[in-house]
Design a protein around this motif. Structure first.
Motif, short mmCIF file in Angstrom:
data_model
loop_
_atom_site.label_atom_id
_atom_site.label_comp_id
_atom_site.label_asym_id
_atom_site.label_seq_id
_atom_site.Cartn_x
_atom_site.Cartn_y
_atom_site.Cartn_z
N VAL A 12 0.83 -1.20 0.00
CA VAL A 12 0.00 0.00 0.00
C VAL A 12 0.86 1.25 0.00
N THR A 13 1.93 1.25 0.83
CA THR A 13 2.74 2.45 0.92
C THR A 13 3.62 2.65 -0.31
N LEU A 14 3.92 1.55 -1.00
CA LEU A 14 4.79 1.67 -2.17
C LEU A 14 4.27 2.67 -3.17
N TRP A 15 2.96 2.62 -3.37
CA TRP A 15 2.40 3.46 -4.42
C TRP A 15 2.38 4.92 -4.00
N THR A 16 2.49 5.18 -2.70
CA THR A 16 2.39 6.56 -2.25
C THR A 16 3.76 7.23 -2.21
N GLY A 17 4.84 6.46 -2.30
CA GLY A 17 6.18 7.05 -2.34
C GLY A 17 6.65 7.50 -0.97
N PHE A 18 7.81 8.09 -0.96
CA PHE A 18 8.46 8.45 0.30
C PHE A 18 8.24 9.94 0.60
N VAL A 19 7.75 10.22 1.79
CA VAL A 19 7.60 11.62 2.18
C VAL A 19 8.70 11.92 3.19
N ALA A 20 9.66 12.71 2.78
CA ALA A 20 10.81 12.99 3.64
C ALA A 20 10.50 14.17 4.54
N PRO A 21 11.11 14.17 5.75
CA PRO A 21 11.05 15.41 6.52
C PRO A 21 11.78 16.49 5.70
N ALA A 22 11.42 17.76 5.87
CA ALA A 22 11.99 18.82 5.05
C ALA A 22 13.52 18.80 5.09
N ALA A 23 14.07 18.58 6.28
CA ALA A 23 15.53 18.56 6.39
C ALA A 23 15.91 17.58 7.48
N PRO A 186 19.43 -10.09 -9.71
CA PRO A 186 18.91 -8.80 -10.15
C PRO A 186 17.44 -8.73 -9.72
N ARG A 187 16.98 -7.55 -9.33
CA ARG A 187 15.59 -7.46 -8.83
C ARG A 187 14.61 -7.85 -9.92
N ASN A 188 13.52 -8.53 -9.53
CA ASN A 188 12.39 -8.76 -10.42
C ASN A 188 11.60 -7.46 -10.47
N LEU A 189 11.70 -6.74 -11.58
CA LEU A 189 11.14 -5.38 -11.66
C LEU A 189 9.62 -5.38 -11.78
N THR A 190 9.03 -6.56 -11.99
CA THR A 190 7.56 -6.61 -12.04
C THR A 190 6.96 -6.74 -10.64
N LYS A 191 7.84 -6.91 -9.63
CA LYS A 191 7.36 -7.07 -8.25
C LYS A 191 7.91 -5.96 -7.37
N PRO A 192 7.37 -4.77 -7.51
CA PRO A 192 7.94 -3.62 -6.79
C PRO A 192 7.83 -3.73 -5.28
N TRP A 193 7.03 -4.67 -4.80
CA TRP A 193 6.95 -4.82 -3.34
C TRP A 193 8.23 -5.41 -2.78
N ASN A 194 9.15 -5.83 -3.65
CA ASN A 194 10.46 -6.27 -3.18
C ASN A 194 11.56 -5.23 -3.38
N PHE A 195 11.20 -4.04 -3.85
CA PHE A 195 12.22 -3.00 -4.00
C PHE A 195 12.64 -2.52 -2.61
N ARG A 196 13.96 -2.36 -2.42
CA ARG A 196 14.43 -1.87 -1.12
C ARG A 196 13.94 -0.44 -0.88
N ALA A 197 13.88 0.37 -1.95
CA ALA A 197 13.28 1.70 -1.82
C ALA A 197 11.85 1.57 -2.34
N SER A 198 11.47 2.23 -3.43
CA SER A 198 10.12 2.02 -3.95
C SER A 198 10.17 2.06 -5.46
N ASN A 199 9.04 1.87 -6.11
CA ASN A 199 9.04 1.95 -7.57
C ASN A 199 8.45 3.26 -8.06
N ASP A 200 8.43 4.25 -7.18
CA ASP A 200 8.11 5.60 -7.59
C ASP A 200 9.20 6.04 -8.58
N PRO A 201 8.82 6.70 -9.71
CA PRO A 201 9.85 7.05 -10.71
C PRO A 201 11.06 7.79 -10.12
#
Ligand code: HEC
Ligand code: HEC
Length: 513
Positions: A12-23, A186-201
């Protein structure tokens, strides 16, 4: 391995991407040391060198903080280290596809920055001025044209497909080892739930630019590389990789039923028959099954997708799962990359012999005296023997009967392409010996469970992955549907409850098929 619940949240969170603190906030290393002792030490070790008992059982292993080498960094590709925000993020969100948990529901942002300040000390980085984030240029929005351009660049000169494969399933380069000597893929790119970061562009852009240090994943912002990509090109490739996500293969906890559609006439024999495309897929997690305390087992198959069809006389199920290795014992290339000994790939479904009535409880594992099960087990064959399907009946572990699949006209045919197995199993619906085989009656909730074997990953016999019990429903033709649906809704609620109860006790209670 990650718990089911966490995986779902991740998806669920993968699709929303990473929200960083401002600094980045400055952290207090003394406070960090205390938190570290409580939450991190048993994996990353007292000295931060990941020499722990837990580490021995994990692949990938926990990071050794004394080396200052990190996988996920958004600093320039020439900078050796991530910055504080990068470290903050990995601690807060965890690293999907590995044992590194996310800590956002346990620790405050300030506590996580305290940890960042502390772990930097292990490599003497506390005084380092860590680099700012890399240059992103102007982000190119996702569009059909951009994805097309990205696809071209991905395949041009085998730039990415060399490792990630034609369809991005990570099946092209085998037997890779990371810098620490651990086996990687090599990562299976069709399974973004295994990305260490996310599959946000933006995340994919970052990984392509800087690579994944300590692994073979190269940095494509590197001007000395003959495969270098400009920032604009990296956005196109990122958009293409993002488009590879197989969202229909995301596991949805509410999806507990394989719904078979009715077909007039013959059921398809070909995996690419358009009828399958029209059938709703259901995807389930595969979790390791182990009897006793064998050597630690790192499964490579993590999900299985099922589609089913039936006619007046026949039933067919299409099982599909990604497996980077086609494991054919006797095949020289396959044997070279297997770990350590090759066996056949395989898949199985398990059904009860009798459809349970009302709220009668389905049973675990291989059934019991009053609840026998029947198992259809397909194997990929060797260089000397063709693919095969076995029929097994069982009333518990000690009581297994091997039967002739042909006696029941069960057939199974598997096809392997670009890192995916597809297997169709078929059987007549009725005319069976009711003492031994299930009648596949429409409109009834039939328990079904799945198992898979990756023969190149030393999976054979009781060493395999499996699912919990789910349901199979032969969807009645329109007309009878509303009444049946109401009755079925009751089953569903019951099924979901059982499922949760089971997943809690599955380690102990589930057994080999
Ligand atoms: C259950 C074991 C486990 C626990 C507990 C754990 N980690 Fe990890 N950690 C890992 C693993 C495994 C990796 C490596 C993942 C990979 O290489 O893909 C990792 C990687 C990391 C990384 C590397 C990030 C990168 O970009 O490479 C950091 C930082 C980290 N952990 C910090 C922590 C902190 C801080 C804690 C405690 C709050 C913690 N970990 C608790 C298993 C654990
Ligand atoms: C020489 C082999 C190789 C090549 C070429 C390669 N990769 Fe990778 N890639 C890997 C490996 C290995 C990993 C997994 C690293 C790990 O273990 O964490 C990976 C991981 C990734 C990830 C996962 C990121 C994450 O957050 O987990 C993405 C996305 C990716 N690669 C995209 C690409 C793209 C796009 C290209 C071409 C521009 C490319 N790779 C070229 C080997 C390669």
């Amino acid at each position: 391995m990650i718990e089911k619940r966490n995986l779902f949240i991740l998806v669920v969170t993968l699709w929303t991407g990473f929200v960083a603190p401002a600094a980045a906030k400055s952290g207090d290393p003394d406070a960090g040391a205390e938190i570290y002792t409580q939450f991190c030490i048993h994996c990353h070790g007292e000295e931060g060198d990941a020499v722990t008992e837990t580490a021995d059982r994990l692949n990938p292993p926990p990071r050794d903080f004394t080396t200052a080498q990190y996988k996920i960094k958004a600093t320039d590709f020439e900078d050796d280290f991530p910055n504080d925000l990068d470290l903050f993020r990995m601690i807060r969100d965890g690293m999907p596809g590995s044992a590194m948990p996310g800590w956002s529901d346990v620790l405050s942002d300030q506590q996580i920055f305290d940890l960042v300040a502390y772990i930097k000390i292990f490599a003497g980085l506390e005084e380092e001025e860590l680099g700012p984030s890399m240059e992103y240029g102007e982000q190119i929005a996702i569009s059909a044209e951009s994805i097309e351009q990205g696809k071209r660049l991905f395949h041009e000169g085998d730039r990415c497909s060399e490792c990630h494969g034609k369809e991005g399933r990570g099946d092209a380069i085998k037997g890779l080892k990371d810098d620490a000597g651990f086996r990687t893929w090599p990562r299976n790119l069709t399974k973004p739930w295994n990305f260490r970061a996310s599959n946000d562009p933006k995340d994919i852009f970052t990984r392509i630019s800087t690579g994944i240090p300590g692994t073979q994943m190269p940095a494509f912002a590197d001007p000395t590389s003959d495969k270098q990509l400009t920032a604009e090109e990296r956005w196109h490739v990122a958009n293409y990789v993002n488009s590879l996500a197989k969202t229909e293969r995301v596991v949805r906890p509410e999806n507990t039923v394989v719904k078979a559609d009715h077909v007039n006439g013959e059921l398809p024999d070909a995996v690419d028959d358009p009828l399958w495309e029209k059938t709703e897929p259901s995807t389930f997690f595969l979790v390791p099954q182990l009897i006793g305390e064998e050597r630690f087992f790192t499964p490579s198959n993590d999900t299985i997708t099922a589609r089913a069809l039936y006619s007046d006389t026949e039933f067919a199920i299409l099982l599909e799962w990604d497996d980077r290795t086609k494991s054919i014992p006797g095949d020289e290339t396959a044997e070279k990359i297997s770990d350590p000994e090759i066996a056949e790939d395989g898949v199985a479904i398990q059904l009860p012999v009798k459809i349970p009535e009302g709220s009668e409880k389905p049973y675990f594992g291989m059934g019991d005296a009053t609840n026998p099960v029947t198992i259809w087990h397909w194997k990929s064959g060797t260089t000397d023997t063709p693919q095969s399907v076995n029929l097994i009946n069982a009333t518990g572990f000690e009581n297994i009967e091997q039967r002739d699949a042909a006696s029941l006209s069960i057939t199974a045919q598997g096809f392997y392409q670009d890192g995916t197995w597809r297997v169709i199993m078929k059987r007549p619906r009725s005319g069976v010996d009711k003492e031994k085989d299930i009648e596949l009656i429409e409109g009834k909730a039939i328990p079904i469970a799945f198992a898979a074997w990756d023969g190149s990953n030393s999976e054979q016999g009781s060493r395999h992955t499996m699912t919990a019990w789910y349901w199979l429903l032969l969807k009645p033709d329109i007309g009878a549907r509303p009444i049946v649906s109401a009755a079925f809704a009751g089953f569903l609620v019951f099924g979901v409850l059982l499922w949760w109860q089971r997943s809690a006790s599955s380690k102990r209670a589930t057994k080999d098929v």
